[in-house]
Design a protein around this motif. Structure first.
Motif, mmCIF file in Angstrom:
data_model
loop_
_atom_site.group_PDB
_atom_site.id
_atom_site.type_symbol
_atom_site.label_atom_id
_atom_site.label_comp_id
_atom_site.label_asym_id
_atom_site.label_seq_id
_atom_site.Cartn_x
_atom_site.Cartn_y
_atom_site.Cartn_z
ATOM 1 N N GLU A 43 0.822 -1.208 0.000
ATOM 2 C CA GLU A 43 0.000 0.000 0.000
ATOM 3 C C GLU A 43 0.856 1.258 0.000
ATOM 4 O O GLU A 43 0.528 2.235 -0.680
ATOM 5 N N THR A 44 1.941 1.266 0.753
ATOM 6 C CA THR A 44 2.850 2.416 0.773
ATOM 7 C C THR A 44 3.398 2.667 -0.622
ATOM 8 O O THR A 44 3.425 3.807 -1.095
ATOM 9 N N LYS A 47 0.602 3.915 -3.027
ATOM 10 C CA LYS A 47 0.308 5.333 -2.817
ATOM 11 C C LYS A 47 1.378 6.227 -3.442
ATOM 12 O O LYS A 47 1.094 7.361 -3.815
#
Length: 60
Positions: A43-44, A47
């Motif tokens: 997810e990091t 993003k």
């Protein structure tokens, strides 16, 4: 401990995948990451605009 900065994290994860692990699951197991920790990494990087390509075994 994994880097928090997305660009440094990208470099670290891709280097590990290239040199030591054949997949994200192997990376997770080798670095003793829980599924939650692995999802946080994904997810990091997502993003920050990066996506994992299994066919290339790297984030691009």
């Amino acid at each position: 401990m994994l880097p928090k900065d997305p660009v440094i994290l990208l470099s670290y994860v891709n280097t590990q995948l290239r040199d030591n692990y054949s997949s994200l699951d192997a990376l997770s197991e080798g670095l003793d990451l829980s599924k939650e920790d692995l999802n946080e990494v994904i997810e990091t990087l997502k993003k920050a605009g990066y996506e994992y390509l299994a066919s290339q075994n790297k984030f691009v």
